[in-house]
Design a protein around this motif. Sequence first.
Motif, PDB file in Angstrom:
ATOM      1  N   VAL A  42      28.446  38.712   2.240  1.00 54.31           N
ATOM      2  CA  VAL A  42      29.497  39.664   2.593  1.00 54.31           C
ATOM      3  C   VAL A  42      30.518  38.979   3.492  1.00 54.31           C
ATOM      4  CG1 VAL A  42      28.160  41.790   2.294  1.00 54.31           C
ATOM      5  CG2 VAL A  42      28.018  40.576   4.451  1.00 54.31           C
ATOM      6  N   ASP A  43      31.793  39.226   3.197  1.00 54.25           N
ATOM      7  CA  ASP A  43      32.884  38.640   3.973  1.00 54.25           C
ATOM      8  C   ASP A  43      33.976  39.684   4.172  1.00 54.25           C
ATOM      9  OD1 ASP A  43      32.005  35.818   4.125  1.00 54.25           O
ATOM     10  OD2 ASP A  43      32.242  35.899   1.949  1.00 54.25           O
ATOM     11  N   THR A  44      34.519  39.733   5.368  1.00 50.12           N
ATOM     12  CA  THR A  44      35.646  40.613   5.663  1.00 50.12           C
ATOM     13  C   THR A  44      36.794  39.758   6.188  1.00 50.12           C
ATOM     14  OG1 THR A  44      34.192  42.471   6.155  1.00 50.12           O
ATOM     15  CG2 THR A  44      36.432  42.602   7.016  1.00 50.12           C
ATOM     16  N   ARG A  45      37.987  40.033   5.662  1.00 49.74           N
ATOM     17  CA  ARG A  45      39.176  39.261   6.029  1.00 49.74           C
ATOM     18  C   ARG A  45      40.306  40.181   6.499  1.00 49.74           C
ATOM     19  NH1 ARG A  45      38.857  34.067   4.481  1.00 49.74           N
ATOM     20  NH2 ARG A  45      37.165  33.532   3.083  1.00 49.74           N
ATOM     21  N   PHE A  46      41.067  39.667   7.433  1.00 48.19           N
ATOM     22  CA  PHE A  46      42.325  40.265   7.862  1.00 48.19           C
ATOM     23  C   PHE A  46      43.378  39.254   7.442  1.00 48.19           C
ATOM     24  CE2 PHE A  46      45.316  40.302  11.656  1.00 48.19           C
ATOM     25  CZ  PHE A  46      46.144  41.260  11.108  1.00 48.19           C
ATOM     26  N   GLY A  47      44.067  39.553   6.332  1.00 44.15           N
ATOM     27  CA  GLY A  47      44.956  38.562   5.735  1.00 44.15           C
ATOM     28  C   GLY A  47      44.120  37.384   5.269  1.00 44.15           C
TER      29      GLY A  47
END
Length: 122
Positions: free
Chosen positions: A101-106
């Motif tokens: 799982v990965d979360t990105r902001f831009g």
Amino acid sequence: MPANNSNIALGLAATRSLIVDGDVIYSPSGKDEHRVLSSPAMIMEMELACVDAVRDHLNEGESSVGFHVDVKHLAPAPAGEEVVTTATLVDIDGRKLRFQVDTRFGEILIGTGIHRRAVVRL
């Protein structure tokens, strides 16, 4: 592969996006303009992405339940901005599933880790 002949296969993935709004914490300054995505909200998005990835591949009467989360919250994402979370199925051990799982902001990786789920009969 799960022993129940479900259509779960490595590589299943789902992406979710969220505008950082209600699930925020305040940075140490306590000022309103320093509201950022909370870790629990990020982890919830990760879990929901895992659910989305396998939902349509389970047999009737089955669901998946989370049983282990190991993630790091690496950087903030400010209120009002969009974050994108991706969950990818990377391992199947019987009825146990492991997701990256990965979360990105831009382009910035703000969270990463492993979420494990089990396929269960309802």
